[in-house]
Structure formats: C-alpha cells, structure tokens
Design a protein around this motif. Structure first.
Motif, PDB file in Angstrom:
ATOM      1  N   SER A   1       0.844  -1.194   0.000  1.00 32.73           N
ATOM      2  CA  SER A   1       0.000   0.000   0.000  1.00 32.73           C
ATOM      3  C   SER A   1       0.880   1.244   0.000  1.00 32.73           C
ATOM      4  O   SER A   1       1.908   1.284   0.680  1.00 32.73           O
TER       5      SER A   1
ATOM      6  N   LYS B   1     -15.365  -5.057  -2.672  1.00 32.80           N
ATOM      7  CA  LYS B   1     -16.501  -4.402  -3.330  1.00 32.80           C
ATOM      8  C   LYS B   1     -16.183  -4.093  -4.777  1.00 32.80           C
ATOM      9  O   LYS B   1     -17.052  -4.216  -5.648  1.00 32.80           O
ATOM     10  N   VAL B   2     -14.948  -3.711  -5.086  1.00 28.08           N
ATOM     11  CA  VAL B   2     -14.546  -3.438  -6.469  1.00 28.08           C
ATOM     12  C   VAL B   2     -14.550  -4.729  -7.286  1.00 28.08           C
ATOM     13  O   VAL B   2     -15.014  -4.751  -8.428  1.00 28.08           O
TER      14      VAL B   2
ATOM     15  N   TYR C   1      -8.182  -3.911   7.126  1.00 24.65           N
ATOM     16  CA  TYR C   1      -9.563  -4.375   7.013  1.00 24.65           C
ATOM     17  C   TYR C   1     -10.376  -3.468   6.095  1.00 24.65           C
ATOM     18  O   TYR C   1     -11.155  -3.945   5.267  1.00 24.65           O
ATOM     19  N   GLU C   2     -10.176  -2.163   6.218  1.00 25.96           N
ATOM     20  CA  GLU C   2     -10.922  -1.224   5.371  1.00 25.96           C
ATOM     21  C   GLU C   2     -10.533  -1.372   3.908  1.00 25.96           C
ATOM     22  O   GLU C   2     -11.395  -1.389   3.020  1.00 25.96           O
ATOM     23  N   GLU C   3      -9.245  -1.488   3.640  1.00 25.81           N
ATOM     24  CA  GLU C   3      -8.777  -1.634   2.260  1.00 25.81           C
ATOM     25  C   GLU C   3      -9.227  -2.974   1.676  1.00 25.81           C
ATOM     26  O   GLU C   3      -9.605  -3.052   0.510  1.00 25.81           O
ATOM     27  N   SER C   4      -9.225  -4.025   2.481  1.00 21.40           N
ATOM     28  CA  SER C   4      -9.697  -5.336   2.013  1.00 21.40           C
ATOM     29  C   SER C   4     -11.167  -5.265   1.619  1.00 21.40           C
ATOM     30  O   SER C   4     -11.559  -5.768   0.554  1.00 21.40           O
ATOM     31  N   LEU C   5     -11.984  -4.647   2.445  1.00 17.98           N
ATOM     32  CA  LEU C   5     -13.409  -4.515   2.140  1.00 17.98           C
ATOM     33  C   LEU C   5     -13.615  -3.691   0.868  1.00 17.98           C
ATOM     34  O   LEU C   5     -14.404  -4.068  -0.010  1.00 17.98           O
ATOM     35  N   SER C   6     -12.878  -2.601   0.749  1.00 12.04           N
ATOM     36  CA  SER C   6     -12.984  -1.747  -0.442  1.00 12.04           C
ATOM     37  C   SER C   6     -12.646  -2.532  -1.713  1.00 12.04           C
ATOM     38  O   SER C   6     -13.362  -2.455  -2.713  1.00 12.04           O
ATOM     39  N   ARG C   7     -11.582  -3.305  -1.656  1.00  8.67           N
ATOM     40  CA  ARG C   7     -11.172  -4.079  -2.837  1.00  8.67           C
ATOM     41  C   ARG C   7     -12.164  -5.199  -3.143  1.00  8.67           C
ATOM     42  O   ARG C   7     -12.407  -5.515  -4.306  1.00  8.67           O
TER      43      ARG C   7
END
Length: 75
Positions: free
Chosen positions: A23, A46-47, A38-44
């Motif tokens: 990152s 969703k993409v 955790y936030e970046e994992s969730l964002s990815r």
C-alpha cells in the motif's frame, strides 16, 4: 517508525495467491495499519464484486510490518 501495509489477493479455487501488494499509505502504529488493512480489504472486495469473488472464491490476506523490516525483506 512508520508501519507498512501489504495486501495479498488469493483464489480458493486455484489455491494460489498473487504477490503481496504494498500500500502507498504508511501508518503511525500497528493498530491504525490493521484497521486500514480491514478497510482496504473490504474496499477491494466491493470493487471485485460478488461474481468474481464467488466464482474464484477470492479472499484477501494482509499484514503490517515496520518500514525498516520491509526494507530488509527486499534486500
């Protein structure tokens, strides 16, 4: 000391993971890095979307490491 986040995208179907992605964001402490992971994992996720995730049984692993240790890993 700054903390670096690495994300690893994996496929349960293929039984393989891609190389870790570093990152561009660094964190001031381990807690902030873990929350960021955790936030970046969730964002990815969703993409990627449900179709790709369900078809390939995709998941994301991540880890946080001090910037100094990350430089030693690349030596």
């Amino acid at each position: 000391m700054k903390i670096v986040l690495f994300l690893i995208l994996c496929s349960g179907v293929a039984g393989k993971c891609l190389d870790p992605y570093k990152s561009p964001i660094t964190y001031d402490n381990y807690y902030e890095c873990m929350v960021g992971g955790y936030e970046e994992s969730l964002s990815r996720m969703k993409v990627l979307g449900p179709e790709a995730i369900n078809e390939h049984k995709m998941f994301i692993k991540f880890f946080c490491t001090p910037e100094k240790e990350e430089k030693e890993l690349n030596s």
